[in-house]
Write an enzyme that holds these catalytic residues in place. Structure first.
Site, PDB file in Angstrom:
ATOM      1  N   ARG B 146       0.867  -1.291   0.011  1.00  4.82           N
ATOM      2  CA  ARG B 146       0.121  -0.037  -0.011  1.00  4.82           C
ATOM      3  C   ARG B 146       0.911   1.514  -0.330  1.00  4.82           C
ATOM      4  NH1 ARG B 146      -2.714  -3.574   3.759  1.00  4.82           N
ATOM      5  NH2 ARG B 146      -4.223  -4.547   2.400  1.00  4.82           N
ATOM      6  N   THR B 190       1.789  -5.595   4.738  1.00  3.49           N
ATOM      7  CA  THR B 190       0.982  -4.935   3.249  1.00  3.49           C
ATOM      8  C   THR B 190       1.027  -3.443   3.302  1.00  3.49           C
ATOM      9  OG1 THR B 190      -1.187  -5.208   4.741  1.00  3.49           O
ATOM     10  CG2 THR B 190      -0.412  -6.837   2.330  1.00  3.49           C
ATOM     11  N   GLY B 206      -1.454 -11.467   9.035  1.00  6.34           N
ATOM     12  CA  GLY B 206      -1.709 -12.617   9.439  1.00  6.34           C
ATOM     13  C   GLY B 206      -2.664 -13.393   9.809  1.00  6.34           C
ATOM     14  N   GLY B 207      -3.419 -12.921  10.189  1.00  9.06           N
ATOM     15  CA  GLY B 207      -4.871 -12.577  11.476  1.00  9.06           C
ATOM     16  C   GLY B 207      -5.790 -13.861  10.621  1.00  9.06           C
ATOM     17  N   GLU B 208      -5.431 -14.361   9.278  1.00 10.93           N
ATOM     18  CA  GLU B 208      -6.163 -15.906   8.657  1.00 10.93           C
ATOM     19  C   GLU B 208      -5.338 -16.875   9.137  1.00 10.93           C
ATOM     20  OE1 GLU B 208      -7.137 -12.904   7.142  1.00 10.93           O
ATOM     21  OE2 GLU B 208      -8.675 -13.048   8.448  1.00 10.93           O
ATOM     22  N   ASN B 274      -9.169  -8.786  13.472  1.00 14.27           N
ATOM     23  CA  ASN B 274     -10.412  -9.919  13.608  1.00 14.27           C
ATOM     24  C   ASN B 274      -9.380 -10.875  14.649  1.00 14.27           C
ATOM     25  OD1 ASN B 274      -8.478 -11.345  10.957  1.00 14.27           O
ATOM     26  ND2 ASN B 274      -9.384 -12.780  12.308  1.00 14.27           N
ATOM     27  N   ASP B 317     -15.032 -11.401  11.373  1.00 11.63           N
ATOM     28  CA  ASP B 317     -13.712 -11.389  10.581  1.00 11.63           C
ATOM     29  C   ASP B 317     -14.250  -9.597  10.611  1.00 11.63           C
ATOM     30  OD1 ASP B 317     -12.404 -11.946   7.770  1.00 11.63           O
ATOM     31  OD2 ASP B 317     -11.652 -11.731   9.036  1.00 11.63           O
ATOM     32  N   ASP B 319     -12.687  -6.679  11.166  1.00 12.66           N
ATOM     33  CA  ASP B 319     -11.452  -5.822  11.499  1.00 12.66           C
ATOM     34  C   ASP B 319     -11.350  -4.729  11.889  1.00 12.66           C
ATOM     35  OD1 ASP B 319      -8.446  -8.385  10.370  1.00 12.66           O
ATOM     36  OD2 ASP B 319     -10.480  -8.584  10.271  1.00 12.66           O
ATOM     37  N   ARG B 344     -16.200  -1.627  10.022  1.00 16.30           N
ATOM     38  CA  ARG B 344     -16.188  -2.556   9.353  1.00 16.30           C
ATOM     39  C   ARG B 344     -17.646  -2.805   9.645  1.00 16.30           C
ATOM     40  NH1 ARG B 344     -11.944  -6.940   7.197  1.00 16.30           N
ATOM     41  NH2 ARG B 344     -12.910  -8.935   6.784  1.00 16.30           N
TER      42      ARG B 344
END
Lengths: 268, 549
Positions: B146, B190, B206-208, B274, B317, B319, B344
């Site tokens: 970004r 990112t 890396g929240g997933e 999240n 989810d 965030d 969100r």
């Protein structure tokens, strides 16, 4: 293809010819997918849910948010098991499709291939009661379907081209498409009604609509493009322009039509 | 020879007036050479608003208002904008980048983790830096970068393999490269870092993947880590009780968008992501602090001075990864220093940025999961909206009413602008064991209906009341950031590839152009030699517009 080198390097600990005899482990070329039992498909599905569904959707039909394609129909980057294996193993360069991690076993990838294959209807397992020949006669004759629908270049423009519909829709779905067309009208087949500044109304199929413009095709297949700020107002009609054939067709005729439509697919 | 002599004489005054060339015999040239820039001091960064010809931060200024004082392009002439140049990023991934402009040089980040410097007036390259990446990255949602941060003459960039690199702004040479976290364990980066005094503050993604999130500060000179603040409470924090068992160890709480800073309070503001696993809350009972929160960290020590959790025990989810927008507004008769936050989860919040006090909270998009917020801003949940094994339809979607893309605040109009999405999705729960480096999400989502059935719009919100003053509908689902200017403009883009300008006060459409591919980042604006330009990335191309000469 580093995984081939890896596998063969390990196998050269044995006499060289064993590299040729040992199946599957490093050679994707000729032996085909050995991991295609129902158990494998199940394991593949669970892996898919965990690792792939975020982008490809829980049901693998794709996701407009991430841009990942629908995997339940014809695949754009592979047409064989080996091709699918490669895409998963190596990714699609220059795209958001990344390879699985290097330490994922080949067996897992093959199971994923089997799962993806299972999403497409296995033609040999489908037995339809209707007659495709009779269905075709009905389609082009008294059914008047070809007034609105084209098949292989013949027919009308007011409905979807059905030349390969058998690849996209299952027999059950085809039946509902004919008997209850209002059930699930895709945005491409909505109707737009635009009122121009002079009060005249123009109505047609919604070819496309975006933030500032819209395009439609009227009943004579004329194409129009409007800037939204050039028309007084517009409305969307989210119903199908196709009538229901629930009442006008017999059960046999329906089965014949479904058999015909399901047979429509790209020649291999 | 005589002709050349005459030309030489004509150019002599020009050549000698350029400082950098006064000392040597300069080669003949037909155009002025762009002078190398003045180093970007911390003072310049604090006062970035005073030099609107430059764009010194990802979010324009430390307040992240994305408000430029430039008004050469304004409500009356924006329809005369024309394309000046385009820069095509070699990778086809949709760009999420906001370039920086420093004294006539533009720094553009590219997918996957590359950086290019171009002449801001012409878009032509000075240098490029390509970061080598491993093949097996652990990223959830695309190869994104970004933007960069700048301090002195050094640029700082996050990379997808979870490194922070320092690049010389004049040449593109790498100065240092530190591993922030091991990518094989599910980490990546990112977002553009944030410079705070002499430190580079940066988050993690890396929240997933079952990470334990954090926010780091690195010494800008050496790359040595100065502090790390975990976003998930650990055993040294009583709030670890908001996590059942050991679930805090894989608690998520990533910090993957750039934060803001207030020099007066010396506080860094950052949003957290999240809790993990995303959609199965059964394995992590409790409020799950400090996921889905706004954090205020002491800039010198990283210590958390206050937090506000938007969505306790989130199972959708949602965030709180939004850029915190700082502003001074009139609230109930007196001036307040606030953070404006369209979350969100579909609620808009105004918080006091000194204390974290909840001031305003109101939905700004459709939602079916909460009856409202209590007097402390805590959501009152609607029963049966948590994911089930069979799936349950809830609004908003996983992607939320808004997401990481930047909102903006215009002090002239007093309005806060955000791209909003009214929609719904089916949410699933799934049982899953944690495996390091593998996805750990415990479920997922599925569309219920084609996206054409839903609604996106830029909404202008009054931060003192949370009321929506106007909205401008755009093609759903639009994920573009917003920038606003003293020229009374709101600038944004749409998913169907338009770049457009609205009147900042009324939302009236003033200009648009079709750029042909999704705008998935925010516009920015700058000036070179007194001429204002407006830049936006659409698809994988960076477009720059200016007024007709």
């Amino acid at each position: 293809m580093h995984w081939i080198k890896q596998a063969c390097w390990k196998l050269t600990l044995f006499p060289g010819f064993l590299c040729l005899l040992l199946p599957a482990a490093g050679m994707a070329q000729d032996t085909g997918n050995l991991y295609d039992t129902p158990f494998d498909i199940n394991v593949g599905e669970r892996y898919f849910q965990r690792q792939c569904s975020r982008c490809h959707g829980q049901d693998a039909t794709g996701n407009d948010e991430t841009g990942a394609p629908n995997l339940t129909g014809r695949l754009s980057n592979a047409s064989t098991d080996v091709g699918i294996f490669k895409v998963i193993r190596e990714g699609v360069p220059g795209s958001a499709m990344l390879p699985v991690s290097a330490d994922t076993p080949d067996a897992t990838v093959w199971q994923l291939v089997s799962f993806i294959n299972s999403l497409r209807t296995n033609l040999s397992s489908v037995e339809l009661v209707g007659s495709a020949e009779a269905g075709r006669a009905l389609f082009n004759g008294p059914g008047n379907c070809s007034d609105c629908h084209m098949v292989n270049g013949s027919g009308g423009r007011q409905g979807p081209d059905l030349s390969t519909v058998g690849e996209r829709r299952s027999p059950e779905e085809l039946k509902t498409d004919i008997t209850d067309p209002d059930l699930d009208v895709l945005p491409r087949w909505w109707t737009l009604r635009a009122t121009k500044n002079d009060g005249t109304v123009l109505e047609g199929l919604r070819m496309s609509e975006d933030t500032f413009t819209l395009r439609l095709m009227d009943a004579e297949a004329n194409l129009y493009s409007f800037a939204k700020n050039q028309i007084a107002n517009y409305e969307r009609l989210q119903v199908s322009t196709m009538p229901s054939y629930q009442q006008s067709l017999t059960e046999t005729q329906l089965d014949d039509l479904v058999a015909y439509l399901f047979s429509l697919r790209e020649e291999n | 020879m005589r002709r050349i002599a005459i030309v030489l004489v004509c150019f002599l005054p020009t050549i000698y007036s350029l400082n950098s060339l006064a000392q040597e015999d300069a080669p003949l040239t037909s155009a002025p050479i762009t002078p190398a820039f003045t180093p970007v001091s911390w003072e310049r960064l604090v006062n970035a608003a005073d030099e609107p010809e430059n764009w010194l931060h990802y979010s324009g200024t430390l307040t992240s208002q994305r408000y430029s004082r430039l008004e050469q392009v304004n409500r009356d002439n924006v329809s005369e904008l024309e394309l000046k140049w385009a820069y095509q990023i070699p990778q086809l991934d949709r760009a999420e980048t906001v370039p920086l402009v420093v004294d006539g040089i533009m720094f553009i980040t590219e997918a996957p983790s590359n950086l290019v410097a171009v002449d801001a007036a012409t878009g032509r390259q000075y240098w490029r830096y390509d970061h080598e990446l491993p093949e097996d990255l652990r990223i959830c949602c695309g190869r994104n970068n970004r933007g960069v941060a700048i301090l002195g003459e050094t640029l700082y960039m996050s990379t997808l393999d979870a490194h922070l690199v320092a690049i010389d702004a004049r040449t593109g040479n790498k100065l240092w490269d530190v591993e922030v976290a091991p990518y094989q364990s599910g980490y990546s980066k990112t977002a553009a870092p944030l410079i705070v005094k002499d430190k580079v503050v940066t988050g993690i993604a890396g929240g997933e993947f079952g990470i334990r999130g954090f926010i780091d500060a690195y010494d800008a000179q050496t790359g040595e880590r100065a502090w790390r603040t975990y976003t998930i409470a650990g055993p040294d924090d009583p709030n670890v009780a908001s996590w059942s068992g050991d679930s805090w160890k894989t608690g998520g709480g990533a910090s993957w968008i750039t934060g803001s800073y207030d020099p007066e309070f010396n506080l860094i503001y950052w949003g957290t992501g999240n809790p993990g696993p995303d959609w199965n809350g059964d394995v992590r009972l409790g409020d799950n602090l400090y996921s889905d929160s706004a954090l205020a960290l002491n800039a010198d020590t990283g210590e958390m001075e206050w937090y506000f959790q938007f969505t306790p025990h989130d199972v959708h989810d949602w965030d709180a990864i939004q850029v915190p927008v700082l502003g001074d507004i009139e609230y109930q008769g007196s001036m307040r220093k606030v953070i404006m936050w369209a979350n969100r989860n579909a609620f808009y919040y105004t918080l006091d940025r000194e204390t974290g006090e909840f001031l305003v909270g109101k939905p700004y998009a459709t939602q079916t999961w909460a009856q409202g917020l209590d007097e402390n801003g805590r959501p009152i949940r609607v029963p049966n909206t948590s994911p089930t094994y069979e799936g349950v339809v809830v609004s908003p979607t996983i992607g939320g009413a808004t997401n990481w893309f930047s909102p903006a605040f215009n002090p002239d109009s007093g309005l806060f602008y955000v791209n909003s999405f009214d929609s719904e999705q089916m949410f699933f729960k799934r049982d899953e064991d944690y495996q390091e480096g593998e996805r750990f999400t415990g479920g997922g989502g599925q569309s219920v209906s084609p996206v054409d059935n839903y609604h996106s719009a830029i909404r202008a919100i009054d931060p003192a009341s949370g009321d929506i003053q106007w909205e401008f509908p755009v093609q759903p689902r639009t994920t573009a950031g917003v920038t606003t200017t003293a020229g009374n403009l709101v600038l944004s883009g749409s998913v169907d590839g338009y770049f457009y300008a609205l009147d900042a006060f009324t939302g009236e459409e003033l200009w648009h152009i079709s750029l042909g591919a999704m705008v998935h980042s925010a516009p920015m604006t700058f000036a070179v030699n007194g001429e204002q330009f407006v830049t936006v990335a659409a698809g994988n191309v960076v477009f720059t517009f200016g007024l007709r000469d």
